[in-house]
Design a protein around this motif. Structure first.
Motif, mmCIF file in Angstrom:
data_model
loop_
_atom_site.group_PDB
_atom_site.id
_atom_site.type_symbol
_atom_site.label_atom_id
_atom_site.label_comp_id
_atom_site.label_asym_id
_atom_site.label_seq_id
_atom_site.Cartn_x
_atom_site.Cartn_y
_atom_site.Cartn_z
ATOM 1 N N GLY A 1 10.001 4.225 3.392
ATOM 2 C CA GLY A 1 11.021 4.972 2.665
ATOM 3 C C GLY A 1 11.038 4.763 1.171
ATOM 4 N N ALA A 2 10.025 4.105 0.597
ATOM 5 C CA ALA A 2 9.993 3.878 -0.848
ATOM 6 C C ALA A 2 9.555 5.150 -1.574
ATOM 7 N N HIS A 3 10.150 5.408 -2.715
ATOM 8 C CA HIS A 3 9.775 6.539 -3.557
ATOM 9 C C HIS A 3 8.733 6.034 -4.554
ATOM 10 N N GLY B 1 0.822 -1.203 0.000
ATOM 11 C CA GLY B 1 0.000 0.000 0.000
ATOM 12 C C GLY B 1 0.859 1.258 0.000
ATOM 13 N N ASP B 2 0.305 2.336 -0.525
ATOM 14 C CA ASP B 2 1.081 3.569 -0.671
ATOM 15 C C ASP B 2 1.545 4.123 0.674
ATOM 16 N N ASP B 3 0.650 4.152 1.652
ATOM 17 C CA ASP B 3 1.019 4.731 2.947
ATOM 18 C C ASP B 3 2.132 3.937 3.616
ATOM 19 N N THR B 4 2.000 2.627 3.592
ATOM 20 C CA THR B 4 3.035 1.787 4.190
ATOM 21 C C THR B 4 4.350 1.919 3.436
ATOM 22 N N ALA B 5 4.263 1.985 2.109
ATOM 23 C CA ALA B 5 5.475 2.122 1.301
ATOM 24 C C ALA B 5 6.201 3.423 1.625
ATOM 25 N N LYS B 6 5.442 4.503 1.772
ATOM 26 C CA LYS B 6 6.065 5.780 2.137
ATOM 27 C C LYS B 6 6.727 5.693 3.510
#
Length: 355
Positions: A251-253, A243-248
């Motif tokens: 530290g994922a771009h 998921g986007d929130d978890t990825a952010k």
């Protein structure tokens, strides 16, 4: 300072795949051993692809063609026909398996496959246009147009999907819409141009039959670049799958990862489609099979997919050459016959709410 907690009192949540210290050494060893076994199976399938064909040859002739080439009919059949066909099946299978795994991670859709971004449709539209309006007649000419069409459509889908604000749903919807429009165009042109229909009839079902060293030489650099890129982004793709929130938070771009993933899919699937036509279900089936062996970590899924997808593709090609002797059944037809029931099974296993 890190303090090791006793097993019974540990309450920390498990780390995301590919973002922590990794699996236990025992699990890693099992995965590594499994990968070696898969490589061994691939070697056997490659040997079978060279030894078995629509025309039966004794093993002594196959051996002579491989290592004592003298220009005889059997030697030519082995060295100039079966070996390039096997090499092309090897690299195309690896490309489709990797592209499918990356697509499923990118869209977070377990039923996604490489054609979802319109890559196959873009390649087909470019090829039919080249045949009808530019008079291109050779397979080596198709390759460049097919790859260019795949690349252009991938960029268009990314822009239609929202560019920097792209998300899995938008990308999938944009790819579906572009695919429908382009295949409508392809069908219309083929109906109006009998020559285009005749020249494309084997390419559109997916085939390794026209493989040669020139085709292999044209597509392998693109596939090699796509393989390297896909392996390099395995870790951020692991985070993106959560998921986007978890990825952010991990530290994922997001934008960079999605762009690189689409570039990898375009290189892999575009080159594979250009060389052999749209071969379906390889990119759908193999990642599902691999996940049952490795778990969700893309750092293992991608290497396994790169090895097992050629096993399926070359195995299907050998079956197609044997069951219809002295003719042969195109590999795209065999994989579709195998993949259809698998796809139905996968859909029935998933609740509609999850899809």
């Amino acid at each position: 300072m890190l303090v090791e907690s006793p097993p019974e009192s540990s309450s920390a949540p498990p780390a995301a795949p590919g973002t922590g210290t990794g699996a236990r050494p025992g699990r890693q060893a099992i995965r590594a051993a499994g990968l070696l076994v898969a490589v061994g199976v691939l070697v056997l399938v490659c040997l079978a692809s060279v030894a078995i064909g629509a025309k039966s040859l004794p093993l002594s002739e196959v051996w002579h063609g491989l290592f004592h080439y003298s220009g005889g009919n059997g030697d030519v059949l082995v060295r100039d026909v079966r070996v390039p066909r096997t090499v092309l099946g090897l690299i195309v299978g690896a490309a489709l398996g990797l592209a499918g795994a990356v697509m499923q991670a990118l869209t977070r859709n377990p039923l996604a496959e490489p054609g979802l971004l319109g890559v196959n449709a873009g390649a087909a539209a470019a090829v039919v246009s080249a045949i009808t309006f530019l008079g291109v007649t050779s397979l080596t000419g198709y390759v460049w147009f097919a790859f260019g069409g795949a690349a252009v459509v991938s960029v268009a889908v990314y822009l239609l999907g929202g560019s920097r604000s792209a998300n899995p749903v938008r990308l999938a919807l944009a790819g579906t819409a572009v695919t429908a429009a382009l295949f409508g165009y392809v069908n219309a042109v083929q109906l109006l141009d009998a020559a285009a229909l005749d020249r494309l009839r084997f390419w559109t079902v997916g085939s390794l039959a026209s493989a040669n060293t020139e085709t292999v030489g044209k597509v392998w650099p693109f596939i090699a670049a796509g393989v390297v890129l896909a392996l390099l982004i395995a870790r951020p793709l692991n985070a993106l799958e959560m998921g986007d929130d978890t990825a952010k938070a991990l530290g994922a771009h997001l934008t960079r990862t999605r762009v690189l993933a689409m570039v990898a899919v375009t290189l892999l699937c575009g080159a594979a489609t250009a060389a052999c036509g749209p071969i379906v279900f390889i990119g759908l089936m193999i990642p599902h099979l691999v996940r049952t062996l490795t778990g969700p970590d893309l750092r293992w899924i991608l290497p396994y997919a790169a090895v097992l997808a050629p096993v399926l593709l070359l195995g299907a090609d050998v079956v197609g050459r044997v069951v219809a002797r002295p003719a042969e059944l195109q590999v795209g037809i065999v994989t579709a016959l195998l993949g259809g029931p698998v796809f139905i099974h996968l859909v029935r296993r998933k609740r509609m709410a999850q899809l």
